[in-house]
Each structure stands twice: as C-alpha cells, then as structure tokens.
Design a protein around this motif. Structure first.
Motif, mmCIF file in Angstrom:
data_model
loop_
_atom_site.group_PDB
_atom_site.id
_atom_site.type_symbol
_atom_site.label_atom_id
_atom_site.label_comp_id
_atom_site.label_asym_id
_atom_site.label_seq_id
_atom_site.Cartn_x
_atom_site.Cartn_y
_atom_site.Cartn_z
ATOM 1 N N ARG A 454 0.849 -1.199 0.000
ATOM 2 C CA ARG A 454 0.000 0.000 0.000
ATOM 3 C C ARG A 454 0.882 1.246 0.000
ATOM 4 O O ARG A 454 1.879 1.339 0.723
ATOM 5 N N ARG A 455 0.491 2.221 -0.797
ATOM 6 C CA ARG A 455 1.231 3.476 -0.887
ATOM 7 C C ARG A 455 1.051 4.308 0.392
ATOM 8 O O ARG A 455 -0.011 4.253 1.025
ATOM 9 N N LYS A 456 2.068 5.045 0.772
ATOM 10 C CA LYS A 456 1.970 5.896 1.959
ATOM 11 C C LYS A 456 1.018 7.055 1.735
ATOM 12 O O LYS A 456 0.305 7.476 2.644
ATOM 13 N N LYS A 457 1.013 7.571 0.504
ATOM 14 C CA LYS A 457 0.102 8.656 0.160
ATOM 15 C C LYS A 457 -0.829 8.157 -0.934
ATOM 16 O O LYS A 457 -0.400 7.935 -2.076
ATOM 17 N N MET A 458 -2.091 7.959 -0.558
ATOM 18 C CA MET A 458 -3.065 7.417 -1.489
ATOM 19 C C MET A 458 -3.523 8.505 -2.447
ATOM 20 O O MET A 458 -3.997 9.569 -2.034
ATOM 21 N N VAL A 459 -3.370 8.234 -3.748
ATOM 22 C CA VAL A 459 -3.829 9.140 -4.802
ATOM 23 C C VAL A 459 -4.629 8.307 -5.803
ATOM 24 O O VAL A 459 -4.121 7.312 -6.345
ATOM 25 N N GLY A 460 -5.867 8.704 -6.019
ATOM 26 C CA GLY A 460 -6.706 7.962 -6.940
ATOM 27 C C GLY A 460 -7.290 6.718 -6.300
ATOM 28 O O GLY A 460 -7.313 6.550 -5.075
ATOM 29 N N ASP A 461 -7.784 5.787 -7.128
ATOM 30 C CA ASP A 461 -8.420 4.556 -6.644
ATOM 31 C C ASP A 461 -7.376 3.582 -6.090
ATOM 32 O O ASP A 461 -6.205 3.592 -6.501
ATOM 33 N N ARG A 463 -5.451 0.269 -5.820
ATOM 34 C CA ARG A 463 -5.105 -0.772 -6.777
ATOM 35 C C ARG A 463 -5.299 -2.141 -6.137
ATOM 36 O O ARG A 463 -5.286 -2.285 -4.934
ATOM 37 N N TRP A 464 -5.436 -3.177 -6.986
ATOM 38 C CA TRP A 464 -5.776 -4.504 -6.480
ATOM 39 C C TRP A 464 -4.695 -5.069 -5.566
ATOM 40 O O TRP A 464 -4.982 -5.741 -4.575
ATOM 41 N N TYR A 465 -3.416 -4.838 -5.870
ATOM 42 C CA TYR A 465 -2.342 -5.400 -5.066
ATOM 43 C C TYR A 465 -2.180 -4.663 -3.730
ATOM 44 O O TYR A 465 -1.506 -5.158 -2.831
ATOM 45 N N GLU A 466 -2.786 -3.463 -3.617
ATOM 46 C CA GLU A 466 -2.708 -2.766 -2.343
ATOM 47 C C GLU A 466 -3.653 -3.357 -1.297
ATOM 48 O O GLU A 466 -3.581 -2.994 -0.123
#
Length: 942
Positions: A454-461, A463-466
């Motif tokens: 998972r990205r530290k800063k969520m931008v947009g939708d 993603r499935w792997y998150e």
C-alpha cells in the motif's frame, strides 16, 4: 461644730461608712441591679409584642450587655476575688445560642438557655433542650425536657461532641478547663458496636469509665442481645476493657459469664490473635483449627498464619496474604501444608500422608503501564490435599473437581511496529491420576496485519495489489507431561518437548461484478525442532528401535483457499384484503458461499517428513511401517496425502416487518427464522466417498433472552453388508435410492430461568424493567473465588451487620403485610439423538440402526419466603441410572443481629452443615455455633 470637733469627726466617719459600697444599703442596690439585668436580658430576647427573637445579633448584644453590667457592678470587688476569677476563667470564647430564651442569674453568675440550646467551646459542641452555664466555675450542664409526646417522654436530650467522639446522654455536666465530664445514661457508637452505661465519667484524655454498662452490635433501641458489663473502661476508637460480664438475650440473662475481657475498636489495620475453632473428627480425633495470628504489616500487605492440631497426631500450617498498591497491582497468596495421620500408630490401619496447596492470584492495574501487564492465577494442590482438608469435605465442587489449571501471563506491546509479546506458564493437574502437563515457557509473538504494497500517500483509486495483507504469529514452547513425583527428576533435553512455530497468513478481499466478494488466502507454516526420532526394526529382539538425534530440523507446509459469496434479497408483500395492513413485508435473505481449498502432498519423499522401515514378524511376514520422525514433536507434522475440497454453504434468514403497537407511525422487525444454514463439501483428493454428510443448522430467536438452536446431520452414503453380514458405510449414496439422506441424529440444549416478572411479561403483565431480584441476582459473578485469602467471608459479610436497618414490612390499605415472595427457577435440558451402532441393533430389512437418546436435566432455584428467609436448591436427573443426581439444599435466616444457615448435600458426598453466628465482625468468633458432619460419619439417606 467648732465646739464639738470630736462629734463632727464621728459624723464624717459615719457618712463615709455609709457611702462605702460594702455597706448593706449598697448591697441591696447591687441585688436590684442584678434583677434589672435579668429584665434587660429578657427584653433583649423578646420584641415589643413579647415574641421570642433569638438571632445571632441579639445574642451578641446580650453577651455585651452582660459583660458591661458585670464590669459596672463588679468594679469595686475585692482584689482576692478578682484573682480567683482570673484563675478559674475560660481560655477561649464560648459561643452559645437558644431558640426560646436566655436567662442570666447575675447573683450566681449562671446563664440558662432554653429551646434547642447549643454551646461551643474550642472543639466541644453540646446541644440540648436546656443548658446551664456557670462561667466562674467553667461548668456547663445539659439535660432534656419532659414531654409526653416525645419518644421516651423526654425531648431534646443532650448530644455531646468533642473531636471525633460523640455521645447521646440523659444528663451531662462538663468542665471547660479540666475537659472532664459526668454523664448519666451515656450511649455511643464504637465501630460496629454500641456502648451504653447508667453512670459514667470522662477524663481529659477522652477515656470513659462506665458503671453498669452494655455492649451490643444491635442497632435497635431495645437490642436483641447485649453483654452486660459491671464496669468498663472505654478508649474511643481503640478498645474497651471490662470487668465481670455476662450475656443477655431477649432480656433473659444467659449462664455465660467471664471475669474480664476486651473488644478492639481500631479502624486501622492491627495485629492480633485469631481464636481457633474446636470440634471432633472420627478419624483424627478432637481438634483445634484455624487459630493463629494476624500481622497487619502495613497498608499495602498483610499476613495471616494459621495452624491446626488433632489429638491423634495430625497437624497443619497455612499462610495467607493480601497485597495491594494503588494504581499498580493487587493480589493474594495462600499456602497450606498438612501432615495427616489416620489410625493408631503401630497398627495395620495406620497411614500418614503429607499434602500441600499453593494458590496465587495477581492482577496489574491498567494504569500502571499501558504497554505491559502481568497477571497470575495459580491453583496447585497435591492429590491427597482435598481428601484430607476438612473445608473440602463440605464443598462438593472441591471434592468433585478433577482438573486444576494454573497460569502466569506477561505481555507487552510495541505499538510503533504493531508487535506484541505474550509469555505464559501453564500447568494442568489431573487429580484422578496425579498427572501433570507443564508448559514453561510459552511465548507468542504477534505482528498485526499490515499492507506491504500500500502506498503511503493514497492518490486515486486503490489498486488490487494494495489490498493484499500480511501478518505473523510466532509460537515458542517447552512442555512436558509427567507424574507429580517425577516432575523434578525429568531431564530438560530428553524429557521435555520444545519447538518454534511460525505462521504467515496472506489474505486479500476483492469485489467482482460489484456483487460478488472474492477472498483468496495463502497460509505458510514453519516448524523448528531440536531433535528427531529415527525408527527401525530389530529382527532378533522383534522390537522397534528408536534413535534420537539432536540438532536443527526445519519442517514447513502451506495451503491456499479462495471463497466467493454474495447476498440475494427477496420481498413479499401480503395481500391487504386477506392479511390487512399489520404486516408490511416479509424479507428473505439468501447467502450462498462457495469455497475451494488446496494443499500438496507433504508425505512425498522429497520433503523427508515421512519415512518407512521394513518389519519382519516372527512368522516371516514382511511389511512396511510408515512413520514420521517428527510425529511426537510439539507442533506435529504435516499430514500425508494431497488435500483439496469444494464446499457449499447456503444461508437463509427470514424476517417480518410489522407496525408497532406503541407507535402508530413506527415499525418493528420480527425474526421468523434467524438462521437456516445448509452445508456440504466435496473432497477432490478422495478416491472413495468424496461427498461429505449434509449438515443443517437452525436458529430461532424466541422472546427477548432465549435462542433456540439445533444441529442435524444427514448421511450421504448408505449402509452395505460385507461377506460376514456386518454393516459398513458403502460407496453408494442415499440419493441414488430416492431418499433425502440418512438422518444420523441431532443435538439440542434448552435452558431458561423463570421469575415472577418474566411470567408477568409472558402473559401480558408487568413492564420491561427488571425487578430488584433480577438486578441483584448476579452481583458476585466474575469474582474469582477459587483463591483462598486471609479474609474470612463470614466476618466480611458481618462488618455491616450492626448498621443494617431491618425496616418495616410493606402493608396494604387494610394494614396487612403485602404478599411478596420473590423466587427464581432455572431449568436446563439437553437431548442428543444418535444412531445406536451396535451390531445386534441393525435392521437388515430397512438397512438402518435404531436411534438412541441421551438426556440431561438440571434445575436450580431459590425462594425468599419472607424478609430474612431464603431457600436455595439445585439438583438434576440422571436418565442413564434413572436416579436423582447430586442434590444440594440450603436455608438462610437473617435474625437481624445473627445469621443462621443450614445446608445439606446428598449422595455421593452426603454431608450437612449448620451455622449460627453473630453478624458483627467483632463478635463473629466469640458468639457462634457450628455443627458439621464428618466425611467418614456422614449421614446416610435411604
């Protein structure tokens, strides 16, 4: 005059004598002035209309008037009288008040206060209906006023307070300077008891000397019992020492007298002796037990040492302690040792046993450390302890308890990385065969679920792997199973089993086509062992040979699964013409779930988890024996064979929405079928009988607090007969014969508690509020009573017995006591229906076994027939033996100051117990009577 100078001189002397204030003429004037001062005082307290006016301002002006008058009148008093007045005067201001009037007698220098009078001097406070103050002598006297309408014929009896001491009296005389008092009919409360005396004296230190006194713990004005004291010395807040005394019950003197004694009154912890109890036990003889000494070490912990001794040689010691540090921790400790001797020494029936018991309870306050905690619950006893302990003979739970468990837990958290550590020591003890199962230590390491991609800063939708999540669980353990006498003789390397297990689950959750939830899972498990066992066959000795090798051995396995689920909703609105508008709609929720799981065959030779050896028996038959070198290890070994299954679950829920009777605009939901689940699975790896049995679970919500549940099983495969005619489960399904499936059985438990309030609600009466009996029923639940402490339950229960107000029973409009008999009845019934698989029961024509029913019935309840009377009971029925199971019954009677209880335990451990004792803790050991049956001479009921 010139002619008679001598006569003129005499006349001048006579005039001077007449002008002197000591002459009788001026004495009369002084007396008149005193009378006038009384009139002035009365005029100060009354207005022009003659009404009494007693406020603070008028009292102060009155006091100033008296002082000014005394200054004017006494201006020419002799010097010796002035010196006497200074030596006998008070050292601080005297504040007084009265609601009716105040009269000052100037001649005797005595002030009389009438009507709710009050006098305050330093820390002394005296209130009464009449008070007299002699200022010169520094005396104050108080008494009540005769009044036929008041209780006891006297109103406004004196109430004397000085510091923390308070006395109710008939008459009291107190000296301001010496702090001494003479009291008639004094009455004072000292901790749990009440003291009274006909005549008494109080010295300057507060000690009271009583004559013809009474001591009781009964708070009634006419006590049920008291100890008559010929004379006594009372040190308030400390103790009372008395001379000859005897017991009086219901105004009848008892033939129980003692030459002297004392009662402690201290409110703080204090050390002291604990009086033993006496009795007779047939196997061990006469005894003195539960006697010893209590050490009040400090406010944080204490210690109680008790002992017991029997005339036939048995003895025992015990130590109990409670400790507590506010906002830190609390707990209790108990240790008991017994040396039990039965029979006569030198005779064949002589036996001696040593036994002990250890209990420890510890709890850390959550405020002490939010990241770390320590708790303990240790309950260990040797196998023979409960059989030799008299307390256990009257406690069926202790006698029938077959397993004891103990644990010590420590945990800490590392919130920054989401990790927690938990260390536990467990001990399980089987009292039947003296076997032990010990785990020391047992360490668990947990890392909370996290999303590595998972990205530290969520931008947009997202993603499935998150959506992929990981977690970790580690388990380190060291355990042994052995006997009590072999525990400390065991070898840590050879006899103890140890290992380290790692579990890493990987999971995710996706949505397919907006309505289907997909949940894939992957689980990886790894085991680390320090030894393995290699087996072989010794043909000469015809025995199996095991060889243990020590080192590092790693064993792992994995499995995966995926499931899909959704929800389908259906609504049905009934026809208004047929069903009216009461029912709004009926909703049916269908929840299908399909899951698939897979695991490879870890029994393959490439993994090395399973092995074989060749066995040749005495007849020359050769066979291969399969085994695992890790099968006896702590965390086991992966199973043999490939695993794979497809399971189906169909959940159903049926609810109805109706109009509310209380609110015309509101609605409420009624559950018709809370859950009706059907489940079945197919084993893709099985070559024979891949289909599982069909399981059905039904759950219905009845009333507010009861849920009906049932589990039933329908077999998929039919019975077949082998060559010998014995039935077995074959490969043909029941479905192929046009049947739904063979009903194998079901199980159901039913339990319910009835109370008068529940019956009213059931038949439309009463309200939704719980009764006082229902609210107080489970007040002691959750308390751990398995740990013995140095607190005597009877003493603790009696601490507030003296202050308990009996009150008057409620009456109806006609003056009769209102009928009220609270009761409760709990019934538990369980039934299990299974096939009776005995060969002789099989019916070859129907290819069925008959059904066998197993039933259990238990019931308990209590009835309070009146205030102070309570009856409780518990029993059951054994359907196998067709007899009543263990039955207990008890009767409690609250006699205001005393408590009486009687309990009976029926077979197999038949006994009785009768207790009669005083409620107050100060007398519970002195005024009591216990009668118990011994274990060997128990009552036999036919």
């Amino acid at each position: 005059m010139r002619k008679y100078p001598f006569i003129a001189l005499l006349l001048f002397a006579f005039i001077c004598m007449m002008a002197s204030p000591n002459m009788p003429f001026f004495k009369k004037k002084k007396k008149k002035a005193a009378a006038d001062s009384t009139a002035v005082v009365d005029s100060v307290l009354r207005d022009s209309a003659g009404n009494v006016v007693a406020d603070t301002a008028r009292m102060d002006s009155l006091q100033k008037a008296i002082w000014k008058h005394n200054q004017v009148v006494d201006d020419s008093i002799r010097l010796d009288s002035i010196a006497r007045k200074k030596s006998g005067g008070v050292d601080a201001p005297v504040t007084y008040s009265a609601s009716d009037s105040l009269v000052y007698d100037a001649k005797n220098k005595v002030a009389h206060l009438y009507g709710s009078a009050q006098v305050k001097y330093e820390n002394m406070d005296l209130a009464s209906d009449r008070i007299s103050m002699d200022i010169d002598k520094s005396n104050v006297k108080a008494m009540g006023t005769a009044d036929s309408t008041a209780e006891g014929g006297v109103k406004g009896k004196p109430v004397f307070k000085m510091g923390s001491d308070e006395y109710d009296t008939d008459t009291i005389k107190f000296n301001f300077k010496s702090k001494k008092a003479l009291i008639n009919n004094v009455y004072t409360e000292q901790q749990d008891g009440f003291l009274s005396g006909m005549r008494s004296k109080r010295d300057s230190s507060g000690v009271i000397y009583l004559q013809h006194g009474r001591y009781t713990t009964c708070d009634d004005p006419h006590p049920d019992f008291y100890i008559s004291l010929s004379r006594a010395k009372v040190r308030p807040g400390k103790d009372v020492v008395f001379g000859p005394a005897y017991l009086v019950v219901c105004d009848v003197p008892m033939p129980f007298a003692i030459p002297y004694g004392f009662f402690p009154f201290t409110k703080s912890y204090s050390s002291g002796f604990i009086m033993p109890t006496y009795g007779d036990e047939s196997d061990r003889g006469f005894y003195l037990r539960d006697g010893g000494y209590y050490f009040a070490i400090n406010d944080k912990w204490d210690l109680k040492l008790l002992g017991e001794i029997y005339t036939k040689g048995s003895w025992g010691l015990s130590a109990a302690s409670n400790y507590r540090k506010r906002y830190k921790y609390s707990g209790s400790f108990y240790f008991s040792y017994q040396d039990t001797k039965t029979g006569d020494k030198g005779m064949p029936d002589f036996a001696e046993q040593e036994s002990f018991k250890l209990q420890w309870s510890h709890r850390q306050d959550s405020k002490a450390n939010p990241y770390s905690s320590l708790s303990a619950s240790v309950n260990f006893a040797s196998t023979s302890y409960e059989r030799n302990n008299l307390n256990s003979l009257y406690n069926p739970q202790s006698m029938t308890q077959s397993t004891r468990t103990s644990s010590v837990n420590w945990s800490t958290n590392f919130s920054s990385i989401g990790m927690s550590l938990t260390a536990t020591t467990n001990l399980s003890q089987n009292m039947r065969d003296s076997s032990l199962a010990v785990t020391l230590p047992d360490l668990n390491i947990n890392i909370a679920r996290f999303y590595p991609f998972r990205r530290k800063k969520m931008v947009g939708d997202e993603r499935w792997y998150e959506k992929i999540a990981l977690s970790y669980t580690g388990h380190v353990s060291n355990s042994i199973s052995t006997k009590e006498d072999l525990l400390f003789k065991s070898n840590l390397i050879k006899d103890w089993r140890n290992g380290w297990e790692h579990r890493i689950p990987v999971s995710a959750n996706f949505t397919l086509f907006k309505y289907i939830n997909i949940s894939p899972n992957f689980n990886f498990t790894d085991r680390m062992y320090t030894n393995k066992v290699t087996k072989s066959w010794d043909e000469q000795k015809q025995v199996e040979v095991a060889d243990t090798t020590y080192g590092f051995h790693n064993v792992y396995n994995w499995n995966m699964s995926i499931s899909a689920s959704t929800k389908l909703y259906g609504f049905w609105v009934p026809n208004r013409k047929l069903f009216g508008d009461k029912i709004q709609a009926i909703r049916h929720v269908l929840s299908p779930t399909v899951s698939f799981s897979y695991a490879p065959d870890f029994g393959a030779s490439r993994y090395g988890y399973w092995d074989t050896y060749q066995k040749t028996d005495a007849n020359g038959n050769v066979s291969l024996v399969s085994y695992s070198p890790y099968q006896n290890s702590l965390f086991g070994v992966p199973g043999k064979g490939k695993q794979g299954s497809i399971s189906f679950t169909l959940g159903n829920n049926l609810e109805m929405k109706v109009k509310s009777d209380k609110d015309s605009t509101g609605f409420k939901k009624i559950s018709l079928i809370d859950a009706f689940d059907i489940n079945m699975s197919y084993n893709t790896a099985a070559k024979v009988r891949p289909w599982s049995d069909l399981g059905i679970d039904l759950r219905l919500k009845w009333w507010k607090n009861y849920t009906y549940s049932m589990h039933a099983v329908f077999a998929t495969y039919a019975y077949e007969l082998d060559e010998q005619g014995n039935p077995y489960v074959g490969t043909h399904t029941e479905w192929g014969k046009g049947r739904f499936g063979r009903f194998q059985g079901m199980s159901q438990n039913f339990s319910f508690t009835l109370t008068p309030d529940k019956l009213k609600k059931l038949f439309g009466g009463g309200d939704d509020s719980d009764s006082e009996n229902s609210r107080n029923k489970d007040d002691d639940e959750g308390v751990d009573t398995s740990i013995e402490t140095n607190i005597d339950d009877d003493m603790e229960a009696g601490k507030h017995g003296a202050k308990k107000k009996g009150g008057k029973a409620k009456t109806d409009d006609d003056g009769y006591m209102a009928f009220n008999m609270p009761w409760s009845l709990s019934v538990g019934y369980g039934i299990t229906m299974r096939e009776d698989t005995r060969r002789e029961k099989f019916n070859e024509s129907t290819m069925r076994y008959p059904y066998k029913f197993t039933q259990t019935l238990n019931f308990s309840g209590n009835v309070r027939i009146s205030d102070g009377w309570n009856i409780s009971f518990s029993s059951g029925y054994d359907f196998e033996n067709k007899a009543m199971s263990m039955t207990t019954a008890s009767l409690q009677r609250d006699l205001h100051c005393f408590n009486m209880s009687c309990s009976v335990v029926l077979a197999p451990y038949t006994s009785y117990n009768f207790t009669f004792r005083c409620n107050a803790s100060t007398l519970t050991d002195a005024l009591k009577y216990d009668k118990r049956s011994g274990y060997s001479n128990a009552v036999q009921w036919y």
